[in-house]
Design a protein around this motif. Structure first.
Motif, PDB file in Angstrom:
ATOM      1  N   GLY A 198      -5.255   3.933   5.897  1.00 16.18           N
ATOM      2  CA  GLY A 198      -4.412   4.740   6.775  1.00 16.18           C
ATOM      3  C   GLY A 198      -3.205   5.252   6.020  1.00 16.18           C
ATOM      4  N   GLY A 199      -2.847   6.488   6.292  1.00 15.72           N
ATOM      5  CA  GLY A 199      -1.680   7.104   5.641  1.00 15.72           C
ATOM      6  C   GLY A 199      -1.980   8.564   5.379  1.00 15.72           C
ATOM      7  N   SER A 200      -1.628   9.414   6.369  1.00 22.00           N
ATOM      8  CA  SER A 200      -1.796  10.870   6.238  1.00 22.00           C
ATOM      9  C   SER A 200      -3.240  11.282   5.945  1.00 22.00           C
ATOM     10  CB  SER A 200      -0.816  11.420   5.200  1.00 22.00           C
ATOM     11  OG  SER A 200       0.524  11.175   5.597  1.00 22.00           O
ATOM     12  N   VAL A 201      -4.191  10.567   6.560  1.00 25.67           N
ATOM     13  CA  VAL A 201      -5.585  11.023   6.450  1.00 25.67           C
ATOM     14  C   VAL A 201      -5.743  12.258   7.335  1.00 25.67           C
ATOM     15  CG1 VAL A 201      -8.025  10.459   6.843  1.00 25.67           C
ATOM     16  CG2 VAL A 201      -6.432   8.670   6.078  1.00 25.67           C
ATOM     17  N   LEU A 223      -7.662   4.535   9.545  1.00 26.29           N
ATOM     18  CA  LEU A 223      -6.778   4.391  10.705  1.00 26.29           C
ATOM     19  C   LEU A 223      -5.914   5.649  10.691  1.00 26.29           C
ATOM     20  CD1 LEU A 223      -5.596   2.887  13.109  1.00 26.29           C
ATOM     21  CD2 LEU A 223      -4.252   1.489  11.550  1.00 26.29           C
ATOM     22  N   ILE A 224      -6.058   6.437  11.741  1.00 24.01           N
ATOM     23  CA  ILE A 224      -5.539   7.803  11.732  1.00 24.01           C
ATOM     24  C   ILE A 224      -4.391   7.924  12.735  1.00 24.01           C
ATOM     25  CG2 ILE A 224      -6.226  10.245  11.872  1.00 24.01           C
ATOM     26  CD1 ILE A 224      -8.004   8.452   9.961  1.00 24.01           C
ATOM     27  N   GLY A 225      -3.237   8.412  12.287  1.00 28.07           N
ATOM     28  CA  GLY A 225      -2.103   8.611  13.184  1.00 28.07           C
ATOM     29  C   GLY A 225      -2.044  10.054  13.670  1.00 28.07           C
ATOM     30  N   GLY A 226      -1.224  10.858  13.011  1.00 23.13           N
ATOM     31  CA  GLY A 226      -0.983  12.236  13.454  1.00 23.13           C
ATOM     32  C   GLY A 226      -2.252  13.032  13.727  1.00 23.13           C
ATOM     33  N   GLU A 280      -2.470   0.320   4.764  1.00 23.11           N
ATOM     34  CA  GLU A 280      -1.633   1.468   5.091  1.00 23.11           C
ATOM     35  C   GLU A 280      -0.353   1.411   4.269  1.00 23.11           C
ATOM     36  OE1 GLU A 280      -2.684   3.264   9.130  1.00 23.11           O
ATOM     37  OE2 GLU A 280      -1.106   1.819   9.466  1.00 23.11           O
ATOM     38  N   LYS A 340       0.099   6.252  18.619  1.00 23.00           N
ATOM     39  CA  LYS A 340       1.514   5.843  18.617  1.00 23.00           C
ATOM     40  C   LYS A 340       2.124   6.162  19.993  1.00 23.00           C
ATOM     41  CE  LYS A 340       1.643   6.877  13.741  1.00 23.00           C
ATOM     42  NZ  LYS A 340       2.460   6.713  12.550  1.00 23.00           N
ATOM     43  N   HIS A 367       1.038  -3.298  12.673  1.00 19.97           N
ATOM     44  CA  HIS A 367       1.307  -1.945  12.141  1.00 19.97           C
ATOM     45  C   HIS A 367       2.685  -1.952  11.488  1.00 19.97           C
ATOM     46  CE1 HIS A 367       2.091   2.356  11.978  1.00 19.97           C
ATOM     47  NE2 HIS A 367       0.780   2.519  12.064  1.00 19.97           N
ATOM     48  N   ALA A 414       3.000   6.401   2.892  1.00 17.69           N
ATOM     49  CA  ALA A 414       2.015   7.447   3.194  1.00 17.69           C
ATOM     50  C   ALA A 414       1.875   7.685   4.694  1.00 17.69           C
ATOM     51  CB  ALA A 414       0.660   7.064   2.600  1.00 17.69           C
ATOM     52  N   ILE A 415       2.516   6.857   5.517  1.00 22.19           N
ATOM     53  CA  ILE A 415       2.313   6.972   6.965  1.00 22.19           C
ATOM     54  C   ILE A 415       3.227   8.048   7.537  1.00 22.19           C
ATOM     55  CG2 ILE A 415       2.456   5.776   9.182  1.00 22.19           C
ATOM     56  CD1 ILE A 415       1.784   3.199   7.764  1.00 22.19           C
ATOM     57  N   GLY A 416       2.605   9.075   8.080  1.00 19.72           N
ATOM     58  CA  GLY A 416       3.353  10.150   8.736  1.00 19.72           C
ATOM     59  C   GLY A 416       4.182  10.991   7.789  1.00 19.72           C
ATOM     60  N   ASN A 420      -4.742   6.082  16.118  1.00 17.99           N
ATOM     61  CA  ASN A 420      -3.533   5.443  16.642  1.00 17.99           C
ATOM     62  C   ASN A 420      -2.625   6.550  17.170  1.00 17.99           C
ATOM     63  OD1 ASN A 420      -1.182   4.041  17.111  1.00 17.99           O
ATOM     64  ND2 ASN A 420      -0.680   3.743  14.931  1.00 17.99           N
TER      65      ASN A 420
HETATM   66  C1  PEP Z   1      -0.791   5.327  11.406  1.00 18.53           C
HETATM   67  O1  PEP Z   1      -0.168   5.589  12.421  1.00 18.53           O
HETATM   68  O2  PEP Z   1      -1.282   4.210  11.259  1.00 18.53           O
HETATM   69  C2  PEP Z   1      -0.951   6.375  10.394  1.00 18.53           C
HETATM   70  C3  PEP Z   1      -1.671   6.119   9.330  1.00 18.53           C
HETATM   71  O3  PEP Z   1      -0.320   7.565  10.630  1.00 18.53           O
HETATM   72  P1  PEP Z   1      -0.565   8.966   9.867  1.00 18.53           P
HETATM   73  O4  PEP Z   1      -2.052   9.181   9.828  1.00 18.53           O
HETATM   74  O5  PEP Z   1       0.132   9.976  10.708  1.00 18.53           O
HETATM   75  O6  PEP Z   1       0.010   8.832   8.502  1.00 18.53           O
END
Ligand code: PEP
Length: 253
Positions: free
Chosen positions: A210-213, A231-234, A167, A11, A95, A171-173, A9
């Motif tokens: 998802g959450g800072s993986v 589900l991967i953000g950063g 998520e 973003k 999300h 833990a997200i970002g 993701n």
């Molecule tokens: C996300 O955007 O759904 C997410 C999990 O972000 P992050 O991996 O940066 O925590």
């Protein structure tokens, strides 16, 4: 055996030059992998560019959101039909940033899930609790409420082939990852709630975390019985990190 699923993701990040650099590094790394499903979800305006950079690779294209309405007088909206037309096969729905910052309710999320399904898109439905909710011991009831809204609107059969993303908002970002045990407990809870409606659908549906993986913690998370990917953000914005997370998902656990 559930095939692991990893979605990036992006973003609201990227520009044409950065997207090209990212995909140029990522595509060969992902093409070398087998046995997983990977998806990248750029902002709407870059879907077409990313589609052509992905070329004929197995990595799929997803959007980060969709409008609940069909084509028509909905200024600023992007419909499911348009996403299909742009080459998307997947779409993230609900999300936590959409819920918290754009006022998306459980009912709206359920409607978007229904519209995605109705248009042949695979929804990646996000659920998860805030830190306050976790600390007050309401994680399960919050996740269940989010899940039940979709179950009631769409029925259990709509979950066949869909993806769920647990998520935790805290833990997200934030750099704080749920421990594999914390995540596993919620994943098992989600699967058990779905099993109450249909055991086969529950056994087959992918529930990703998802959450800072990051590359450094992915393998331990993916080794848990009910964690079917991420589900991967950063980390999805860094080619080597995202590729390493996908490699961790491709390992036999
Ligand atoms: C996300 O955007 O759904 C997410 C999990 O972000 P992050 O991996 O940066 O925590």
């Amino acid at each position: 055996m559930r095939v692991k699923f990893v979605a990036g993701n992006w973003k609201m990040n990227g520009d044409r030059a950065a997207n090209e650099a990212l995909l140029t590094a990522l595509v060969p790394a992902l093409s070398a992998l087998s046995g997983i499903e990977s998806v990248v979800c750029p902002p709407f305006v870059y879907l077409q560019q990313v589609k052509s950079l992905l070329g004929g690779t197995k990595t799929a294209l997803g959007a980060q959101d969709l409008c609940q309405f069909g084509n028509g007088a909905y200024t600023g909206g992007v419909s499911a039909a348009m996403l299909r037309d742009a080459g998307c096969s997947h779409v993230i729905v609900g999300h936590s940033e959409r819920r918290a910052l754009f006022g998306e309710t459980d009912d709206l999320v359920a409607e978007k899930f229904a519209v995605a399904r109705g248009n042949g898109l695979v929804p990646v439905l996000c659920v998860g609790e805030t830190l306050a909710e976790r600390e007050s011991g309401t994680t399960e009831s919050v996740v269940d409420r989010q899940l039940q809204a979709v179950l009631q609107r769409c029925g259990i059969s709509a979950f066949r082939g869909a993806v769920l993303a647990y998520e935790p908002v805290w833990a997200i970002g934030t750099g704080k990852t749920a421990t594999p045990e914390q995540a596993q407990a919620v994943h098992a809870f989600i699967r058990s709630r779905l099993a109450g409606a249909d055991a086969k659908v529950a056994a087959e549906v992918r529930i990703v975390y998802g959450g800072s993986v990051k590359a450094a913690n992915a393998a331990q998370l993916f080794a848990m019985a009910d964690i079917d990917g991420g589900l991967i953000g950063g980390a999805a914005l860094v080619a080597e990190e995202f590729a390493a997370i996908c490699r961790a998902a491709a390992q036999k656990h």
